[in-house]
Motif scaffolding. Structure first.
Motif, PDB file in Angstrom:
ATOM      1  N   THR A  11      -4.988   5.401   1.746  1.00 48.02           N
ATOM      2  CA  THR A  11      -3.654   5.974   1.669  1.00 48.02           C
ATOM      3  C   THR A  11      -3.520   6.788   0.394  1.00 48.02           C
ATOM      4  OG1 THR A  11      -2.796   4.014   0.576  1.00 48.02           O
ATOM      5  CG2 THR A  11      -2.604   4.084   2.979  1.00 48.02           C
ATOM      6  N   ALA A  12      -2.839   7.884   0.506  1.00 49.39           N
ATOM      7  CA  ALA A  12      -2.659   8.769  -0.645  1.00 49.39           C
ATOM      8  C   ALA A  12      -1.636   8.181  -1.603  1.00 49.39           C
ATOM      9  CB  ALA A  12      -2.188  10.136  -0.165  1.00 49.39           C
ATOM     10  N   PRO A  13      -1.877   8.323  -2.902  1.00 55.83           N
ATOM     11  CA  PRO A  13      -0.888   7.832  -3.843  1.00 55.83           C
ATOM     12  C   PRO A  13       0.369   8.683  -3.777  1.00 55.83           C
ATOM     13  CG  PRO A  13      -2.564   9.059  -5.002  1.00 55.83           C
ATOM     14  CD  PRO A  13      -3.004   8.964  -3.561  1.00 55.83           C
ATOM     15  N   GLY A  14       1.482   8.070  -4.022  1.00 53.75           N
ATOM     16  CA  GLY A  14       2.732   8.815  -4.002  1.00 53.75           C
ATOM     17  C   GLY A  14       3.834   7.980  -3.412  1.00 53.75           C
ATOM     18  N   PRO A  15       5.017   8.533  -3.369  1.00 53.36           N
ATOM     19  CA  PRO A  15       6.145   7.790  -2.829  1.00 53.36           C
ATOM     20  C   PRO A  15       5.995   7.592  -1.332  1.00 53.36           C
ATOM     21  CG  PRO A  15       6.778  10.038  -3.290  1.00 53.36           C
ATOM     22  CD  PRO A  15       5.388   9.863  -3.809  1.00 53.36           C
ATOM     23  N   SER A  16       6.577   6.534  -0.838  1.00 48.03           N
ATOM     24  CA  SER A  16       6.549   6.262   0.589  1.00 48.03           C
ATOM     25  C   SER A  16       7.324   7.353   1.323  1.00 48.03           C
ATOM     26  CB  SER A  16       7.182   4.899   0.858  1.00 48.03           C
ATOM     27  OG  SER A  16       7.454   4.751   2.225  1.00 48.03           O
ATOM     28  N   PRO A  17       6.645   8.102   2.189  1.00 48.20           N
ATOM     29  CA  PRO A  17       7.357   9.171   2.918  1.00 48.20           C
ATOM     30  C   PRO A  17       8.496   8.624   3.771  1.00 48.20           C
ATOM     31  CG  PRO A  17       4.982   9.411   3.178  1.00 48.20           C
ATOM     32  CD  PRO A  17       5.220   8.105   2.485  1.00 48.20           C
TER      33      PRO A  17
END
Length: 153
Positions: A11-17
């Motif tokens: 999974t890509a790092p970042g905020p939950s879409p």
């Protein structure tokens, strides 16, 4: 054999879409409710629906949140930053228009002579809270940094 810990490494790092999309949808719903139920159309009996929603500050706010929502829905890489920027704009705008206790231009302070009722305060505080949640969700993302060896090469 894949362990549960390894299964989620792609999974890509970042905020939950999903979370950002949900919060942005909630912000859009609250903005519409603020105009229709909490504030403008309920308080001003002479205000029409079209005139209220077509006011520049209302229309710009709704369109900006809608654009952020569409960008999040299609998974655009800049969508979290756009959502955070729009949320900050909402916080600043609602603070200026309703929390600053001095009437300047089109502002309508919620205290002082034009004291707001509890339903108006619920709408205002809900919009600010959801906007702050969007900003918080985007800010909690891990930042990927360039390793020092690669940066100097």
């Amino acid at each position: 054999m894949t362990t549960p810990r390894e299964a989620h490494t792609d999974t890509a790092p970042g905020p939950s879409p999903r979370r950002l999309l949900g919060l942005t949808g909630a912000l859009l719903a609250l903005l519409i409710l603020n105009l229709a139920v909490f504030d403008d159309l309920r308080i001003d009996s002479s205000a029409g629906v079209l005139e209220t929603f077509a006011k520049p500050q209302h229309l710009a706010s709704l369109v900006a949140v809608l654009i952020a929502g569409v960008l999040l829905a299609v998974g655009h890489r800049s969508a979290p930053r756009v959502a955070a920027a729009v949320a900050w704009i909402e916080i600043v705008a609602f603070t200026f228009f309703h929390l600053v206790p001095v009437e300047v231009g089109p502002s309508k302070p919620y205290w002082g002579d034009g004291m707001a009722d509890p339903l108006q305060w619920v709408g205002l505080l809900s919009i600010i809270a959801v906007s702050a949640a969007i900003v918080s969700t985007v800010r909690r993302t891990p930042r990927t940094s360039i390793p020092a060896a690669t940066a100097t090469a």
